[in-house]
Write a protein that holds these residues in place. Structure first.
Motif, PDB file in Angstrom:
ATOM      1  N   MET A   1       0.824  -1.090   0.069  1.00 21.21           N
ATOM      2  CA  MET A   1      -0.174  -0.057   0.153  1.00 21.21           C
ATOM      3  C   MET A   1       0.820   1.272  -0.056  1.00 21.21           C
ATOM      4  N   PRO A   2       1.226   1.860  -1.048  1.00 20.95           N
ATOM      5  CA  PRO A   2       2.204   2.948  -1.109  1.00 20.95           C
ATOM      6  C   PRO A   2       1.605   4.168  -0.681  1.00 20.95           C
ATOM      7  N   TYR A   3       0.065   4.176  -0.815  1.00 20.24           N
ATOM      8  CA  TYR A   3      -0.663   5.424  -0.539  1.00 20.24           C
ATOM      9  C   TYR A   3      -0.986   5.572   0.837  1.00 20.24           C
ATOM     10  N   LEU A   4      -0.916   4.598   1.722  1.00 19.89           N
ATOM     11  CA  LEU A   4      -1.564   4.497   2.921  1.00 19.89           C
ATOM     12  C   LEU A   4      -0.849   5.710   3.853  1.00 19.89           C
ATOM     13  N   GLY A   5       0.081   6.185   3.689  1.00 16.39           N
ATOM     14  CA  GLY A   5       0.814   7.303   4.360  1.00 16.39           C
ATOM     15  C   GLY A   5       0.089   8.627   4.201  1.00 16.39           C
ATOM     16  N   LEU A   6      -0.287   8.496   2.945  1.00 17.18           N
ATOM     17  CA  LEU A   6      -0.766  10.072   2.045  1.00 17.18           C
ATOM     18  C   LEU A   6      -2.196   9.895   2.947  1.00 17.18           C
ATOM     19  N   ILE A   7      -2.774   8.903   2.902  1.00 19.58           N
ATOM     20  CA  ILE A   7      -4.408   8.864   3.543  1.00 19.58           C
ATOM     21  C   ILE A   7      -4.391   9.043   4.744  1.00 19.58           C
ATOM     22  N   VAL A  10      -3.854  12.756   5.145  1.00 22.29           N
ATOM     23  CA  VAL A  10      -5.047  13.740   5.039  1.00 22.29           C
ATOM     24  C   VAL A  10      -6.013  13.419   5.919  1.00 22.29           C
ATOM     25  N   LEU A  11      -6.284  12.220   6.480  1.00 17.60           N
ATOM     26  CA  LEU A  11      -7.058  11.888   7.556  1.00 17.60           C
ATOM     27  C   LEU A  11      -6.713  12.827   8.851  1.00 17.60           C
ATOM     28  N   TRP A  12      -5.386  12.760   9.057  1.00 15.76           N
ATOM     29  CA  TRP A  12      -5.025  13.411  10.281  1.00 15.76           C
ATOM     30  C   TRP A  12      -5.042  14.903  10.316  1.00 15.76           C
ATOM     31  N   PHE A  41      -0.822  13.650  18.791  1.00 17.77           N
ATOM     32  CA  PHE A  41       0.236  12.661  19.246  1.00 17.77           C
ATOM     33  C   PHE A  41       0.048  11.111  18.845  1.00 17.77           C
ATOM     34  N   LEU A  42      -1.097  10.783  18.517  1.00 13.49           N
ATOM     35  CA  LEU A  42      -1.748   9.424  17.955  1.00 13.49           C
ATOM     36  C   LEU A  42      -2.468   9.772  16.776  1.00 13.49           C
ATOM     37  N   PRO A  43      -1.626  10.168  15.624  1.00  8.67           N
ATOM     38  CA  PRO A  43      -2.348  10.602  14.241  1.00  8.67           C
ATOM     39  C   PRO A  43      -3.430   9.447  13.844  1.00  8.67           C
ATOM     40  N   LEU A  44      -3.383   8.337  13.678  1.00  8.27           N
ATOM     41  CA  LEU A  44      -4.021   7.519  13.017  1.00  8.27           C
ATOM     42  C   LEU A  44      -5.262   6.996  14.092  1.00  8.27           C
ATOM     43  N   ALA A  45      -4.996   6.588  15.287  1.00  6.52           N
ATOM     44  CA  ALA A  45      -5.768   5.957  16.502  1.00  6.52           C
ATOM     45  C   ALA A  45      -6.347   7.114  16.965  1.00  6.52           C
ATOM     46  N   TRP A  50     -11.441  10.233  17.220  1.00  9.03           N
ATOM     47  CA  TRP A  50     -12.303  11.525  17.120  1.00  9.03           C
ATOM     48  C   TRP A  50     -13.787  11.321  16.114  1.00  9.03           C
ATOM     49  N   LEU A  51     -13.335  10.722  15.157  1.00  9.74           N
ATOM     50  CA  LEU A  51     -14.327  10.666  14.054  1.00  9.74           C
ATOM     51  C   LEU A  51     -15.624   9.854  14.640  1.00  9.74           C
TER      52      LEU A  51
END
Length: 121
Positions: A1-7, A10-12, A41-45, A50-51
């Motif tokens: 998944m090369p775009y996982l970091g970008l996703i 953007v979500l963060w 401090f926890l960008p993905l989690a 939050w959502l």
């Protein structure tokens, strides 16, 4: 998944802006500053939490103070956004309650006056 970091980035960014612009009264479960720290401090989690758990209900695209706000049915629209705020269903009972509050306040003022000036009783 090369775009996982970008996703995730953007979500963060979306969630970071959403937390910052969200109305403090509509945020659920934790104070706004705690949500902001979680997202930072926890960008993905933190963003997913939050959502799912913190975002104001009907917060619109950015969750700002006016996003998703219904037209106000009360004379005090600033209280419409806050969850759990009761809105009167019967204006007659409201007027009766206010009348009793005014009478009680007058009784308390009269009692305080009599206590200060007992000779005017």
């Amino acid at each position: 998944m090369p775009y996982l970091g970008l996703i995730v980035a953007v979500l963060w960014i979306f969630c970071l802006i959403d937390v910052i612009t969200a109305d403090e009264g509509g945020i659920r479960h934790l104070p706004k500053t705690v949500w902001l720290l979680l997202v930072v401090f926890l960008p993905l989690a933190g963003s997913v939490a939050w959502l799912v758990a913190g975002r104001p209900v009907g917060g619109g695209i950015w969750g700002g103070p006016d996003a998703g706000r219904r037209p106000s049915a009360t004379r005090f629209p600033e209280y419409d956004v806050r969850p759990g705020r009761a809105v009167a269903m019967n204006s007659e009972s409201d007027e009766e309650f206010l009348r009793r509050c005014r009478e009680r306040a007058q009784q308390q003022r009269d009692a305080a006056r009599r206590t200060r000036n007992p000779e005017h009783d």
